[in-house]
Design a protein around this motif. Structure first.
Motif, PDB file in Angstrom:
ATOM      1  N   ARG A 114     -60.941  64.267 -21.379  1.00 43.87           N
ATOM      2  CA  ARG A 114     -59.551  64.564 -20.996  1.00 43.87           C
ATOM      3  C   ARG A 114     -59.226  66.044 -21.211  1.00 43.87           C
ATOM      4  N   LYS A 157     -63.715  60.174 -24.817  1.00 42.83           N
ATOM      5  CA  LYS A 157     -62.617  60.291 -23.858  1.00 42.83           C
ATOM      6  C   LYS A 157     -61.742  61.505 -24.142  1.00 42.83           C
ATOM      7  N   ASP A 158     -61.575  61.851 -25.424  1.00 40.45           N
ATOM      8  CA  ASP A 158     -60.754  63.021 -25.776  1.00 40.45           C
ATOM      9  C   ASP A 158     -61.356  64.303 -25.216  1.00 40.45           C
TER      10      ASP A 158
END
Length: 303
Positions: free
Chosen positions: A289, A285-286
């Motif tokens: 994002r 997810k990092d």
């Protein structure tokens, strides 16, 4: 002089092979360069975990660049001849980057161990200085090991135009092509496999035993899954890399056809560098994002 077998194909198959290998090579380059760029541009990603990931991505680019461009050249031109110096240089770089990958994956397992087992002290323990100190031995030990094996290969005796039954100068193929007594080299390779393969595997396994022990102490099932899922990308890469390495180097060449050995070698060389960006981007997810933030900033600048 060395004659690199590569893949024996017809003219049509050769065009398909060149196109396929070129596409794979470009995908590996673009995917890993994207990860390196995101980590360099986003402050949120400048942690120990992503420091090692950027090292892995850089390593994957160097790793495939040692073998795939030459395969593309051979397949395109039909020129299978490689010089003695070129062959040993390729062997050294292939061993250097392959061994470094083993050690770096081990270092990444240690990083996950510290992150999960000592979360409150993670940023303190895994400082930038510690990360560099952990990454440096991986490159240094791989360099020493590659130098020793290349020196052994340099001392092998060959006769005439040497047929290398692979698409690059692999130590396994050079041993088969040599007319020297290779007993000492084969013995060293067996011992070396313990150092490069078995020892790192045991350290990775020990790290994950400790991680699982810590995860099981978490009361909620959601918490357990969320914590352990942070290791899923690393586990995937480790399983694929060591699995393909064992498939290639622990199988008996006498029972495999040349084409089977070539396919196994191709999988070993390309699979992890190609999967690494996909696994770490699609399941992280990092990274997603960070990519969205950069795209939004670029769009905002254009508007």
């Amino acid at each position: 002089m060395f004659y690199i077998f590569a893949f024996s194909t017809s003219e049509t198959e050769r065009i398909i092979l060149v196109t396929a290998v070129l596409v794979i090579y470009l995908l590996i380059l673009s995917g890993n360069l994207l990860i390196i760029s995101l980590i360099c541009l986003e402050l949120q990603l400048q942690t120990s975990m992503y420091f090692f990931l950027s090292n892995l991505s850089s390593l994957d680019i160097l790793y495939v660049s040692t073998t795939l461009p030459k395969l593309i050249y051979i397949s395109h031109t039909g020129d299978h001849v490689m010089s003695y110096t070129g062959c040993l240089s390729q062997l050294y770089l292939y061993l250097l980057f392959g061994d470094t990958e083993c050690f770096l994956l081990t270092t990444m397992a240690i990083d996950r161990y510290v992150a999960i087992c000592f979360p409150l002290h993670y940023s303190l323990i895994m400082s930038k200085q510690v990360c560099v100190l952990l990454a440096f031995p991986a490159w240094f030990m791989a360099s020493v090991n590659a130098s020793i094996l290349t020196c052994y290969a340099h001392n092998l005796t060959f006769y005439g135009l040497v047929e290398v039954k692979n698409f690059f100068c692999d130590i396994k193929a050079l041993i088969s092509a040599s007319i020297s007594d290779t007993t000492s080299l084969r013995t060293f390779i067996t011992v070396d496999a313990m150092f490069v393969g078995v020892f790192p595997s045991c350290l990775i396994l020990a790290s994950y035993v400790c991680i699982i022990h810590t995860v099981l102490k978490i009361k909620s099932s959601h918490g357990r899954w969320k914590t352990f899922s942070s290791c899923s990308s690393h586990i995937t890469i480790v399983v694929v890399y060591f699995g393909s390495a064992m498939s290639l180097y622990l199988t008996n060449s006498l029972t495999n056809s040349l084409e089977q050995d070539l396919v196994l070698s191709m999988m070993f060389v390309t699979l992890v560098p190609m999967l690494n960006p996909l696994v770490y981007s699609l399941r992280n997810k990092d990274i997603i994002r960070a990519l969205r933030r950069i795209i939004h900033r670029k769009i905002a600048c254009l508007l």
